[in-house]
Write an enzyme that holds these catalytic residues in place. Sequence first.
Site, PDB file in Angstrom:
ATOM      1  N   CYS A 289      26.866 -12.441  52.292  1.00 61.82           N
ATOM      2  CA  CYS A 289      27.521 -13.074  53.438  1.00 61.82           C
ATOM      3  C   CYS A 289      26.541 -14.034  54.088  1.00 61.82           C
ATOM      4  O   CYS A 289      25.490 -13.604  54.583  1.00 61.82           O
ATOM      5  CB  CYS A 289      27.991 -12.039  54.455  1.00 61.82           C
TER       6      CYS A 289
ATOM      7  N   ARG B  45      34.703 -16.617  44.846  1.00 60.88           N
ATOM      8  CA  ARG B  45      34.674 -16.908  46.272  1.00 60.88           C
ATOM      9  C   ARG B  45      33.436 -16.292  46.920  1.00 60.88           C
ATOM     10  O   ARG B  45      32.510 -16.983  47.327  1.00 60.88           O
ATOM     11  CB  ARG B  45      35.966 -16.403  46.937  1.00 60.88           C
TER      12      ARG B  45
ATOM     13  N   HIS C 127      28.786  -3.434  48.934  1.00 62.77           N
ATOM     14  CA  HIS C 127      27.606  -4.181  48.497  1.00 62.77           C
ATOM     15  C   HIS C 127      26.562  -3.205  47.960  1.00 62.77           C
ATOM     16  O   HIS C 127      26.491  -2.058  48.415  1.00 62.77           O
ATOM     17  CB  HIS C 127      27.024  -4.997  49.652  1.00 62.77           C
TER      18      HIS C 127
ATOM     19  N   ASN D  37      26.839  -8.097  45.981  1.00 61.27           N
ATOM     20  CA  ASN D  37      28.083  -7.360  45.839  1.00 61.27           C
ATOM     21  C   ASN D  37      27.978  -6.394  44.670  1.00 61.27           C
ATOM     22  O   ASN D  37      27.142  -6.548  43.779  1.00 61.27           O
ATOM     23  CB  ASN D  37      29.243  -8.321  45.579  1.00 61.27           C
TER      24      ASN D  37
END
Length: 322
Positions: free
Chosen positions: A252, A25, A221, A261
């Site tokens: 993002c 995701r 992150h 991440n």
Amino acid sequence: MEAFGAPATHAFLPPRAVVREVGLRDGLQSIARVLPTAHKREWIRAAHAAGQREIEVGSFVPAHLLPQLADTAELLAYAKTLPGLFASVLVPNLKGALRAIEGEADLMVVPLSASHAHSLANLRKTPDEVVAEVGRIRAARDAAGSKTLIEGGVGTAFGCTIQGHVAFDEALRLMQALLDAGADRVSLADTVGYADPAMVRSLFERALRIAGNRLWCGHFHDTRGLGLANVYAALEVGITRFDACLAGIGGCPHAPGASGNVDTEDLVFMLESMGVATGVDLPRLLELRQRVAGWLDGETLQGTVWRAGFPKTFVPTAGVAA
């Protein structure tokens, strides 16, 4: 005497931790290409075979906004066939939540940004409007008799590339508001990579006093190279679940500069090296990373363990994740 190279036992660290894979995701939403559903199924299957037991399989958002995640319902249905797999999805609103309930997701993450500016850019709602939406989601969940858990994820908790400073008091106010609105669990996220270990320790200590064991997860992150250090700081205060992306992909889309991440393989390696059991077979995870890297040829991937290999002294921890 402890054998040379065996993981040390640290009294101040928990014996187990869970690494929740969010690459399907959070990772794929930041990459323009659309990965075929067959590859995603293979990813889920291989991650499960490697011992990962919590995977965020996608997000119920409009397909025209994120075509990369348009097959989330199919992936959720597939994940539900794998024994012991706790499958979660992200939902931005009640409509998405109803799809998660219909698909019998084990958990749905409702993102809330402590930054007012980022909240408007990402969700077109103020933070308090998101809290109200969580109340509606809880009512719908309960009315349906569903067992799907609700996690309120407080993002940009350490700062924002749009707004700048975010007060800890505001992040904690919103976390409490999410619990009051009916969230079963809450989490804190450094969405843009602004945190340092001292900040992490301070905020998570305060958050634990409010939420206790309902403080479910830390999301960090590695934008400025402090991702694993921040995980360690959270681990020391008692957090035992962390989001991570295979190959460190993701970010993002609505927060400029929020790349990278925490890398799943590097996180698993660090935890296992310190004697914190994850239940993950690291060599098998690295085999999966190689496959995913092939599917994402040309994309920027992160991580160091895949490149450097294991130290000769490395002995994985015996045991299973919590």
